[in-house]
Design a protein around this motif. Structure first.
Motif, PDB file in Angstrom:
ATOM      1  N   ASN A  77       0.849  -1.497  -0.039  1.00 41.79           N
ATOM      2  CA  ASN A  77      -0.689   0.166  -0.416  1.00 41.79           C
ATOM      3  C   ASN A  77       1.016   1.568   0.015  1.00 41.79           C
ATOM      4  N   PHE A  78       2.168   1.335  -0.543  1.00 39.25           N
ATOM      5  CA  PHE A  78       2.832   2.230  -0.794  1.00 39.25           C
ATOM      6  C   PHE A  78       3.435   3.236   0.051  1.00 39.25           C
ATOM      7  N   PRO A  79       4.401   2.363   1.140  1.00 41.28           N
ATOM      8  CA  PRO A  79       4.130   2.805   2.718  1.00 41.28           C
ATOM      9  C   PRO A  79       5.576   4.066   1.939  1.00 41.28           C
ATOM     10  N   LYS A  80       6.359   3.676   0.801  1.00 41.77           N
ATOM     11  CA  LYS A  80       7.451   4.752   0.321  1.00 41.77           C
ATOM     12  C   LYS A  80       7.338   5.431  -0.647  1.00 41.77           C
ATOM     13  N   LYS A  81       7.755   6.557  -0.757  1.00 46.44           N
ATOM     14  CA  LYS A  81       7.677   7.613  -2.060  1.00 46.44           C
ATOM     15  C   LYS A  81       9.175   6.841  -3.083  1.00 46.44           C
ATOM     16  N   PHE A  82       8.468   7.487  -4.369  1.00 48.34           N
ATOM     17  CA  PHE A  82       8.835   6.986  -5.639  1.00 48.34           C
ATOM     18  C   PHE A  82      10.366   7.162  -5.364  1.00 48.34           C
ATOM     19  N   ASP A  83      10.630   7.979  -5.020  1.00 48.24           N
ATOM     20  CA  ASP A  83      12.494   8.872  -5.091  1.00 48.24           C
ATOM     21  C   ASP A  83      13.274   7.356  -4.113  1.00 48.24           C
ATOM     22  N   GLU A  84      12.390   7.424  -3.201  1.00 48.26           N
ATOM     23  CA  GLU A  84      12.543   6.383  -1.921  1.00 48.26           C
ATOM     24  C   GLU A  84      12.854   4.987  -2.105  1.00 48.26           C
ATOM     25  N   VAL A  85      11.995   4.804  -3.040  1.00 55.77           N
ATOM     26  CA  VAL A  85      12.151   3.089  -3.409  1.00 55.77           C
ATOM     27  C   VAL A  85      13.737   3.201  -4.543  1.00 55.77           C
ATOM     28  N   VAL A  86      13.243   4.125  -5.777  1.00 56.84           N
ATOM     29  CA  VAL A  86      14.567   4.378  -6.306  1.00 56.84           C
ATOM     30  C   VAL A  86      16.620   4.364  -5.990  1.00 56.84           C
ATOM     31  N   GLY A  87      16.330   4.821  -4.701  1.00 59.52           N
ATOM     32  CA  GLY A  87      17.504   5.146  -4.012  1.00 59.52           C
ATOM     33  C   GLY A  87      17.480   3.603  -3.502  1.00 59.52           C
ATOM     34  N   VAL A  88      16.594   2.821  -2.651  1.00 60.96           N
ATOM     35  CA  VAL A  88      17.089   1.751  -2.656  1.00 60.96           C
ATOM     36  C   VAL A  88      17.230   0.909  -3.319  1.00 60.96           C
ATOM     37  N   SER A  89      16.601   0.795  -4.436  1.00 57.22           N
ATOM     38  CA  SER A  89      17.117   0.533  -5.153  1.00 57.22           C
ATOM     39  C   SER A  89      18.365  -0.126  -5.823  1.00 57.22           C
ATOM     40  N   ILE A  90      19.016   2.051  -5.900  1.00 58.36           N
ATOM     41  CA  ILE A  90      20.704   2.031  -6.760  1.00 58.36           C
ATOM     42  C   ILE A  90      21.305   0.874  -5.518  1.00 58.36           C
ATOM     43  N   LYS A  91      20.703   1.203  -4.200  1.00 63.20           N
ATOM     44  CA  LYS A  91      21.991   0.601  -3.250  1.00 63.20           C
ATOM     45  C   LYS A  91      21.627  -0.747  -3.164  1.00 63.20           C
ATOM     46  N   GLU A  92      21.033  -1.368  -3.839  1.00 58.34           N
ATOM     47  CA  GLU A  92      20.663  -2.540  -3.605  1.00 58.34           C
ATOM     48  C   GLU A  92      21.850  -3.325  -5.361  1.00 58.34           C
ATOM     49  N   THR A  93      22.109  -2.202  -6.157  1.00 58.16           N
ATOM     50  CA  THR A  93      22.780  -3.151  -7.476  1.00 58.16           C
ATOM     51  C   THR A  93      24.249  -2.320  -7.490  1.00 58.16           C
ATOM     52  N   ILE A  94      24.305  -1.477  -6.887  1.00 62.32           N
ATOM     53  CA  ILE A  94      25.173  -0.087  -6.854  1.00 62.32           C
ATOM     54  C   ILE A  94      27.067  -1.471  -7.134  1.00 62.32           C
ATOM     55  N   THR A  95      26.710  -1.821  -5.777  1.00 58.03           N
ATOM     56  CA  THR A  95      28.191  -3.088  -5.860  1.00 58.03           C
ATOM     57  C   THR A  95      28.307  -3.825  -6.566  1.00 58.03           C
ATOM     58  N   ARG A  96      27.236  -4.912  -7.289  1.00 60.33           N
ATOM     59  CA  ARG A  96      27.076  -5.336  -8.645  1.00 60.33           C
ATOM     60  C   ARG A  96      27.716  -4.418  -9.479  1.00 60.33           C
ATOM     61  N   SER A  97      26.919  -3.524  -9.976  1.00 57.03           N
ATOM     62  CA  SER A  97      27.671  -2.794 -11.125  1.00 57.03           C
ATOM     63  C   SER A  97      29.024  -2.275 -10.926  1.00 57.03           C
ATOM     64  N   ILE A  98      29.463  -2.058  -9.983  1.00 58.29           N
ATOM     65  CA  ILE A  98      30.983  -0.992 -10.051  1.00 58.29           C
ATOM     66  C   ILE A  98      31.878  -2.477  -9.887  1.00 58.29           C
TER      67      ILE A  98
END
Length: 302
Positions: free
Chosen positions: A223-244
């Motif tokens: 039920n949308f507890p997070k705003k869109f920018d928060e979802v994007v921020g979490v997603s980047i943190k979850e993938t940044i190590t793999r990307s680098i």
């Protein structure tokens, strides 16, 4: 590190690099190789001592059947590029150079490409780049067809294309700089490097987008507890190590090729290396923050 919060800094860095690259194109256009312009290219060396390319340049420019020429030093070799020469003119060229050299002149390679073939290669290269971009847009539109809130699925494709243009422009801008110091030209290896950078960059961007899609679905179920920018921020943190980590592995291999590889592949390896770094930067610091910006613009319009 809050990438979304500091997105203006990363956008400013990218805009500055893109502007510098575009200015570089106009101030110092990259010369075309004979693969695209047509002509003849000879690579020669001396068997007793290195050839003096300045002497060779004087000899070549004095030949009446040579309309245009570019003589450059390439390690122990001298590269001569001229208008298209036939077999007799090739022999006369080598004889003229040999007469100015106290020793035997060795012809390492000789290539001739007619203007029509060069034009065909140029056209096919442009078509290849356009087809790759179209294929990427179609692929992203299909993969993200079920994601429409709060950002429409087609905007993921638009952001991916903007990111790709960003990567191609900055990589080409670096090539302008490289051309000034090494004499690098637009050739098929340069086109291959750009196509590879496009593929790797979009792959990295899609990995981040895919995590955003998964987290958006989870957010919707909760039920949308997070705003869109928060979802994007979490997603980047979850993938940044793999990307680098992935990019760093490839960059280290390319760096080894630049330092220890053959002379003929160094420019290609350096271009690929810079393209990989730029592509990784854009997939983390540009693509996803740009999605957040588009979402905010759409929200304000409503």
């Amino acid at each position: 590190m809050n990438i979304i919060k500091n997105k203006k800094i990363y956008f400013s860095i990218s805009i500055a690099l893109v502007v510098l690259s575009i200015v570089g194109f106009f101030l110092k256009p990259i010369p075309k190789s004979i693969e695209f312009a047509g002509g003849s290219q000879a690579l020669i060396s001396g068997n007793s001592a290195p050839l003096d390319y300045l002497v060779v340049s004087d000899v070549v420019s004095g030949l009446d059947f040579v309309d245009s020429s570019l003589v450059q030093k390439q390690g122990d070799f001298v590269s001569i590029k001229t208008n298209t020469l036939n077999e007799n003119q090739k022999g006369e060229l080598l004889d003229a150079i040999a007469s100015s050299y106290d020793g035997e002149v060795v012809l390492e390679s000789f290539t001739t490409i007619g203007p029509s073939i060069g034009k065909e290669l140029k056209t096919k290269s442009i078509y290849s780049l356009i087809l790759v971009v179209i294929a990427i847009i179609i692929f992203i539109a299909y993969v993200f067809r079920k994601v429409s809130k709060p950002v429409s699925s087609w905007k993921y494709g638009v952001v991916a294309v903007i990111t790709l243009l960003h990567d191609v422009i900055i990589t080409s801008g670096f090539y302008v700089l490289l051309s000034m110091f090494s004499g690098a030209e637009i050739n098929t290896l340069f086109v291959v490097a750009l196509l590879t950078v496009l593929g790797v960059s979009v792959n990295d961007t899609i990995v981040v987008f895919d995590r955003i899609r998964e987290n958006l679905l989870i957010n919707e179920q909760n039920n949308f507890p997070k705003k869109f920018d928060e979802v994007v921020g979490v997603s980047i943190k979850e993938t940044i190590t793999r990307s680098i980590s992935t990019s760093l592995t490839v960059v280290l291999v390319l760096l080894a090729l630049v330092l220890f590889g053959p002379e003929t592949t160094k420019v290609f390896s350096m271009t690929m290396m810079v393209g990989m770094i730029v592509g990784t930067f854009s997939s983390i610091f540009i693509a996803s923050p740009l999605l957040v910006t588009l979402e905010r613009i759409g929200r304000i319009k409503k």
